[in-house]
Design an enzyme around this catalytic site. Sequence first.
Site, PDB file in Angstrom:
ATOM      1  N   GLU A  18      -4.830  58.307  51.786  1.00  0.00           N
ATOM      2  CA  GLU A  18      -4.878  58.491  50.328  1.00  0.00           C
ATOM      3  C   GLU A  18      -4.425  57.231  49.593  1.00  0.00           C
ATOM      4  O   GLU A  18      -3.922  56.284  50.193  1.00  0.00           O
ATOM      5  CB  GLU A  18      -3.953  59.653  49.918  1.00  0.00           C
ATOM      6  CG  GLU A  18      -4.662  60.977  49.658  1.00  0.00           C
ATOM      7  CD  GLU A  18      -5.400  60.975  48.307  1.00  0.00           C
ATOM      8  OE1 GLU A  18      -5.446  59.909  47.649  1.00  0.00           O
ATOM      9  OE2 GLU A  18      -5.931  62.032  47.936  1.00  0.00           O
ATOM     10  N   ARG A 101       5.865  68.907  46.634  1.00  0.00           N
ATOM     11  CA  ARG A 101       5.922  67.496  47.005  1.00  0.00           C
ATOM     12  C   ARG A 101       5.106  66.693  46.016  1.00  0.00           C
ATOM     13  O   ARG A 101       4.208  67.213  45.344  1.00  0.00           O
ATOM     14  CB  ARG A 101       5.384  67.277  48.422  1.00  0.00           C
ATOM     15  CG  ARG A 101       3.881  67.518  48.572  1.00  0.00           C
ATOM     16  CD  ARG A 101       3.369  66.940  49.887  1.00  0.00           C
ATOM     17  NE  ARG A 101       1.968  67.214  50.148  1.00  0.00           N
ATOM     18  CZ  ARG A 101       0.950  66.493  49.676  1.00  0.00           C
ATOM     19  NH1 ARG A 101       1.179  65.477  48.868  1.00  0.00           N
ATOM     20  NH2 ARG A 101      -0.293  66.797  50.003  1.00  0.00           N
ATOM     21  N   ASN A 152      -3.896  65.350  41.058  1.00  0.00           N
ATOM     22  CA  ASN A 152      -4.640  64.374  41.840  1.00  0.00           C
ATOM     23  C   ASN A 152      -5.076  63.176  41.016  1.00  0.00           C
ATOM     24  O   ASN A 152      -4.275  62.598  40.307  1.00  0.00           O
ATOM     25  CB  ASN A 152      -5.811  65.065  42.555  1.00  0.00           C
ATOM     26  CG  ASN A 152      -5.704  64.926  44.064  1.00  0.00           C
ATOM     27  OD1 ASN A 152      -5.338  63.866  44.562  1.00  0.00           O
ATOM     28  ND2 ASN A 152      -6.008  65.989  44.786  1.00  0.00           N
ATOM     29  N   ASP A 202     -10.939  64.800  44.090  1.00  0.00           N
ATOM     30  CA  ASP A 202      -9.667  64.340  44.639  1.00  0.00           C
ATOM     31  C   ASP A 202      -9.228  63.082  43.889  1.00  0.00           C
ATOM     32  O   ASP A 202      -9.063  63.109  42.683  1.00  0.00           O
ATOM     33  CB  ASP A 202      -9.830  64.119  46.145  1.00  0.00           C
ATOM     34  CG  ASP A 202      -8.513  64.134  46.898  1.00  0.00           C
ATOM     35  OD1 ASP A 202      -7.487  63.729  46.341  1.00  0.00           O
ATOM     36  OD2 ASP A 202      -8.503  64.530  48.085  1.00  0.00           O
TER      37      ASP A 202
END
Length: 295
Positions: A18, A101, A152, A202
């Site tokens: 990521e 998180r 995101n 995403d």
Amino acid sequence: MSSVKVDPIVKSSALIGEGPVWEEPEQTLLFVDIIGQKIHRWSPATNHIQSVETADTVGFAVPRRSGGYVAGVGRNIVAVDWQTHKVTSLVEVDEDKPNNRLNDGKADPSGRLLTGTMLRDHLSGERKQGALFSVAPDLTVTKHLSQVDISNGMDWSEDQKMFFYIDSLALTVDAFDHDPSTGHIGNRRVVYHMQEGEGIPDGMTLDAEGRLWVACYDGGRVINIDPATGVRLKTISLPVTKTTSCCFGGPDYSELYVTSASLGLSQSESKQQPLAGSTFRTGAQTSWIICNIVR
């Protein structure tokens, strides 16, 4: 689907690769493996990769003006000294939500850090536990949004008057009015609805023409969107289904780097996708502006 050439450049088999960031001074690519708990830095000149372990999930890492990086580890914003591998906690978010998180994060053009949270176990059935925060250079934390599922992708228009944002499970790309002096956002609206077969939105980035490039998780593609019209202009297909994020880089910013994940694939899917978890490079025939740095 576009037939643009796609090359795997880092065959790291990341669990969840990521947050790619191109570092202009070093000409290196920074990215993370969230579940693998590592920050990676890859040099195209040497094809060498360096890594720092974070001891908890790491949602993002971005360059810091004073040197090193700022990263989202667990629910903590931390400073990372790349030379010593020392990780120092700066501030915590979502203190009352220990099951959350940090996920994606970016620096805005003024040097503020924008980052959001999500449930660690996003398949638990609970919804809307995350939030979107900004962190000022003096470490003041401001919550901008609550009731977020999976915070995101994010980016800003060149004039800084618009902020683009993805809450993945909403299956939309949204825009907000943005005040560059205060960082305040408002007037939320949808600029793109994901279409059947495109997957889940995403990470994303913005090009020099003000158009968005969105990595589509479980869609095996990156789509190019005109936020002014809501029209998909181009689709780049990748040889993996779990595409996670993207950024522009290279000497003239004409290369699009795309991260991917291997976690969640079945045994048969893993055999069919041997490059899952790799980072890819493709020519997108456009360019981007230099990445922002945290103050």
